[in-house]
Structures are given as structure tokens and as C-alpha cells.
Design an enzyme around this catalytic site. Sequence first.
Site, PDB file in Angstrom:
ATOM      1  N   LYS A 135      -2.066 -10.257 -38.835  1.00 31.58           N
ATOM      2  CA  LYS A 135      -1.719 -10.740 -37.497  1.00 31.58           C
ATOM      3  C   LYS A 135      -0.606 -11.780 -37.492  1.00 31.58           C
ATOM      4  O   LYS A 135       0.092 -11.931 -36.498  1.00 31.58           O
ATOM      5  CB  LYS A 135      -2.964 -11.322 -36.822  1.00 31.58           C
ATOM      6  CG  LYS A 135      -3.955 -10.250 -36.416  1.00 31.58           C
ATOM      7  CD  LYS A 135      -5.176 -10.831 -35.752  1.00 31.58           C
ATOM      8  CE  LYS A 135      -6.153  -9.747 -35.313  1.00 31.58           C
ATOM      9  NZ  LYS A 135      -5.605  -8.880 -34.246  1.00 31.58           N
TER      10      LYS A 135
ATOM     11  N   GLU B 244      -5.231 -13.948 -25.916  1.00 28.51           N
ATOM     12  CA  GLU B 244      -6.647 -13.614 -25.832  1.00 28.51           C
ATOM     13  C   GLU B 244      -7.165 -13.511 -27.257  1.00 28.51           C
ATOM     14  O   GLU B 244      -6.407 -13.204 -28.174  1.00 28.51           O
ATOM     15  CB  GLU B 244      -6.841 -12.280 -25.101  1.00 28.51           C
ATOM     16  CG  GLU B 244      -6.674 -11.022 -25.967  1.00 28.51           C
ATOM     17  CD  GLU B 244      -5.268 -10.806 -26.501  1.00 28.51           C
ATOM     18  OE1 GLU B 244      -4.323 -11.409 -25.955  1.00 28.51           O
ATOM     19  OE2 GLU B 244      -5.115 -10.041 -27.477  1.00 28.51           O
TER      20      GLU B 244
ATOM     21  N   SER C 102      -6.473  -5.262 -44.225  1.00 27.32           N
ATOM     22  CA  SER C 102      -5.768  -5.999 -43.168  1.00 27.32           C
ATOM     23  C   SER C 102      -6.141  -7.470 -43.087  1.00 27.32           C
ATOM     24  O   SER C 102      -5.386  -8.268 -42.546  1.00 27.32           O
ATOM     25  CB  SER C 102      -6.038  -5.335 -41.819  1.00 27.32           C
ATOM     26  OG  SER C 102      -7.438  -5.242 -41.590  1.00 27.32           O
TER      27      SER C 102
END
Lengths: 413, 267
Positions: free
Chosen positions: A91, A113, A384
Amino acid sequence: MSAPSLPDLAGHFGRYGGRFVPEALVRALDELDAAYRSAKTDPVFQAEFESLLVNYAGVPSLLYRAERLSAAVGAEILLKREDLNHTGAHKVRNVLGQALLAKRMGKPRVIAETGAGQHGVASATAAALLDLECVVYMGETDTERQALNVARMRMLGATVIPVTNGSRTLKDALNEALRDWVASVDSTHYLLGTAAGPHPFPEIVRDFVGGIGIEARAQCFELTGRLPDAVAACVGGGSNAIGIFHAFVPDESVELYGFEAGGDGVETGRHAASITGGSSGVLHGARTYVLQDDDGQTVESHSISAGLDYPGVGPEHAWLHDTGRATYEPVTDAEAMAAFHLLCRTEGIIPAIESAHALAGAARIAPRLRAELGRTPTIVVNLSGRGDKDVHTAGAYFGILDPVETIVPGEQE
Amino acid sequence: MSIADVFAKAKAENRSVLIGCMPAGFPTVEDSIASMIAMHEAGCDVIEVELPYSDPVMDGPVIQKASDIALAAGVRTRDTLKIIEAVARTGAPVVLMTYWNPIEKYGVNAFARDLAAAGATGMITPDLIPDEAAEWIAASDEHRIDRTFLVSPSSTDERIAMTVAQCRGFVYATALMGVTGARTSVSSQAPELVDRVRHADPHMPVGVGLGVGNGAQAAEVAGFADGVIVGSALIRSVLEAPDRATGLSRLRTLSAELAEGVRNPRN
């Protein structure tokens, strides 16, 4: 297959994507689109992004040949170690890119969010680094479940607003962020956390995380002398999956597998598998696959992994599914946790439970590919994120959080 | 009466149209019908029925709460059509306000057909912009449903012109950058937006919504707009009432106050 040229100018991937938003947001989306087009071809912006990725986030992440795991599942497993990035997941690539864009657009405030808090922490990180005000919307249920991540965001200077509407989870946090944005577009960039939402978000997020696949493709050549037989990733909103898939889409020999959160099993109705267990609809600004009832009301999703616990999916995945270029399958909580355990014990890596879905899927397809190919298949798995945030969930799942017997000094003999 | 006729009649009376919004099935199907009829009797010219939706991103806390209550009580899309039918049968002009996914799930053409059969004259689509509305435009043409899209203070002149060209009946001007909900004062952005719409099409009636909650505000908006749209304040009358009778009585009182407001436009 012309995937790299999609979406079209209006943000459509076939019939998916587009903009299903209040008119009030259209100008902001148009401005974002224009700012992104100019940034995309601006060598200064690209150099700045690249420099942050390399010098701050620790990119490129390793492609690691997991020998003991490979032996256990009967395939050559190459792990794309996004878990080693700063903040512990893929991310960081997206938030750095979007925070730079916010700066470029002259917007001093970002909103985000978050579900489990990972995107919130990443956003707060990028905001601290680039000196932006940061407000994070988080479902009240999630703020209680993820109190440590709330503390992390606050330490980084972000304001965390618990959302008390609806189911008080990620989808409601997203609604609230959209409501904030409608009222604050002049000063605020909405730092959307996944490759979903209205155009141009799916494209922007895909491009910012697209380095995962570009790196993995080159690293796989370097390591094995050829392309992998398959690429596997978990799919919630789908950013890590589109990030690793995109560079491989034109490579027709490479099978693409997305593993959705099957929860208790798609047949039980308690899952978050939007593609395999949902249907076409419109949610959060785009047409895509959605978990919905017969009236088109969004149905609550369920997954042991908070990061996959979302009733929609990015529109490009809907398109890749319909065209058959990628294959999507559900992985249950139990399968994911077995893979979580396996990676811990074979490789000494604690994965995010999200990523454990990809590992479980890879283990499932290994014998199938072996039979098809008549040799040991090579599978690139996107690891990830790291599992530190999931230790409590996993500890409870495996029953290892029982109070450890206190050793009283003097009684050891 | 068609929406165009309602606006024409109000114009002849030198006043604005009052459009009152209530979610279908809030708090029950029967109660919502009673509320809407009471609103019409007390002075709402047009009843805007909102189809409750799980993810209403244009709505503030009051409409969200009312929608949640209706959904929790089990209201279905077909109930909304029944409610429209019951209200339209009393002679009240009815328009539907709905987020897009429930319509897409129902089937766009089938919904337009059933909405027309239920007696609604128009439909407002808060999260469907004309750019994505080809299927809706075709279906609403076929079944003669008036289309109301939204324009916003942030809309460019080009988008206002494009959007108004796709509207029929009236265009919904969102008075401010924000979600539904009563505000202490009328947005200063609203008159300018109405002017910009008029510049694009001098004949298209303009309804202004977001932030209007009392008679004085209704009078102020009536001073520059063809229609005044009120939702949250009316819904709150029911939401915060200790019992149904009190709720209905407050709803009538507020509707009458708003109706008085649109008849005394402040210029």
C-alpha cells in the site's frame, strides 16, 4: 488482449468502471484525471515518485525463492516480498503516489477510508512525510478491533474519525469519506485505498502499484531465465492483485489467479468473494461485481482478514474475470489460516492473513499446473503484506493465546 | 398532474413549488404512506419518495437513519412501488429519488415501466450522471418518466448545459457542496447556480435542495428558484417524535410552514 490501453477515456473496462457519483464530485474527478495525465508524462514527478519508492519505501521488494515452501506444495514458489516495504505492505506505493499528486494539485488535506487500518496507517505515513493534513475514516467496529492501528495513525499525526453509520465497517467508512469529499473537494484529495471507486481512481491506483508486476516479471527472468507459469494474489478491493497482474496481462502463457476471501465458504453466504459469489452492480462509484441482495442492497461481507472484508472489487478485475484473462477463486478462512501456518513454519515469514489467501490458492493450483505442464510449475505469489497486525487474530485462531503458565521464581527446580 | 404542469401552475400563482421528501417504508410501509399523504394535504405540491438504500453517499445523517430504519424493517423495492401507487392515487404528484444500483438490479426498462404504472411522474438520480445514463434515458423516454439529474456549484457551465439538456420536468440544483441535511442558513452559492442553469436553459424549472429546513429558508429559496426541496427537516419531524400521532402532527405543521414560505418569496 489490449488490457494496457484500458480503461477508455471515461474510465470503462468493458462494461465495468465508469463514474456513478454525485455531480458534485465530477469536477474534482476531472481535475484529478487531468493532474494525473500531466504527472504521468512529467519526468520530474516520476523521478520524485521513484526516489521516494527506492529511498524511503525500500522498493524494489525482493523476489524470494521459497525453497521449503516449494517442497511442501510441489511447485517452485517465488514470493514477491511486498511485506518488506516500509509500513509492511504494497500500500505504501499507492499512498506515496497519491500524496505526491495531492501536493501537485495544491491540496493541503487528504482523507482516507480504512478497514483494518493498514491503508489509514499508510496514508498517515505519507501525509506526515509530505506535510499534509490527514483525516482517516474508520468504522467504529474496526476502531475497536484495531486499536493499535488507531494509535499508530494518531502518532503519525492523523485524525481518526470513527464511523457509526450502517454496519460500522469499511464500506461505511468509504461512504463517509465520500461525504466528506463532496463537502471539501476544493482543499482535499481523497486518497482512495484500492483500485476501485470512480474513474480515474482504478487506473491511478493500478499505475502506482504497477511496479510490483514490472519488478516481479524482471526478477523472475533473472532468477529462472523465463516467465512464471502463474501469478497468484489475494483480491479484496484488488490493488495488490492488479499491481502484480498488470505487467503480465500481455504474457498469454502466464496464468493469472486472484483469490477472494471465501470466509466460511461461498455456499454459506458468509464470505467476501464479490466475483465468485456476487453479481454485477454499482457500488462506491463504479460498476463492478458486488455482494448484493435481490433488491441491489449491499450485503455485508465476512472474512477473517479485515483487509479483504469488502463487498465490492475493483472494476478491472471484473473485466479480467469476464474476458477470462484472469481466474478468480474463493479461499476459505480455514484454507488461508492453514497456509498462514505453513509459511510461518517453512520459511520463518509471518504473512498478512490477506496474503495467506494467495498462498493457499497457489498451493491449490500447484498440482493442477503440474499435471497440465508435465513439470514443476513456477508460481509467483504476491506476499502483499506482513502479519504483525494479524498476530492477535491468528493467535486466537490457533488457540495459542491462552494465558501462559506463570513460572514462579524458585519453583523451576 | 405532470411535473411541468405543477411548475406552470405555481408560476402562474407567482410562487415556488414545494417538494417534500420522505423515505419509502419509514418507519413502516403504512406509516410512510400516511406521512406522504399528510405532507401533500398540508401543502407539499410534489411528494419525493426516496427509495431506501444501504449506501446513500449523498445523504446526511437524518436520511441515512430513516433509510436504515426502513431497510431494517424489511422494505423492498416492490414496496416502494406500492407506496408510490397509494400516494399517487390520492392525486399527489409523485417523483422517486433513488440511487442507481437498486434500479440496475431490478432491470432498468422494467423499472421504468413499473414506476410509470405505479403513477410516478419522474425520477431523481443522485448518483447517476447523464454520462452513464444511456440505458436510463432510453427507458425513461419509452415509459414517459421525467428525468431529473443534479447540478452542483462545482459543475462547469458545459456540464450544466449538458445535464439540463438531458432533464425533463425539472433539474435539481444542490445548493451547496455537501450532503443532505438542514442548515442554519441558505447557501450563498445557490442563487448563482440557479442563474447559471437559467443561462443554459431559461425554460427548465430549477428545484433547489440541500439545507432548507424552515419557512423562512423556503421563502428565501423561493425568491430565486422555481422549486424548494425539503427532506431532512420533514423526516426529522417523524424521527424525533415520541409517537406516530405527534410525528404526523409535526409533519403537517412543518409542511404548512414551508408551503407558506414558498408562497411568500423573498427577493
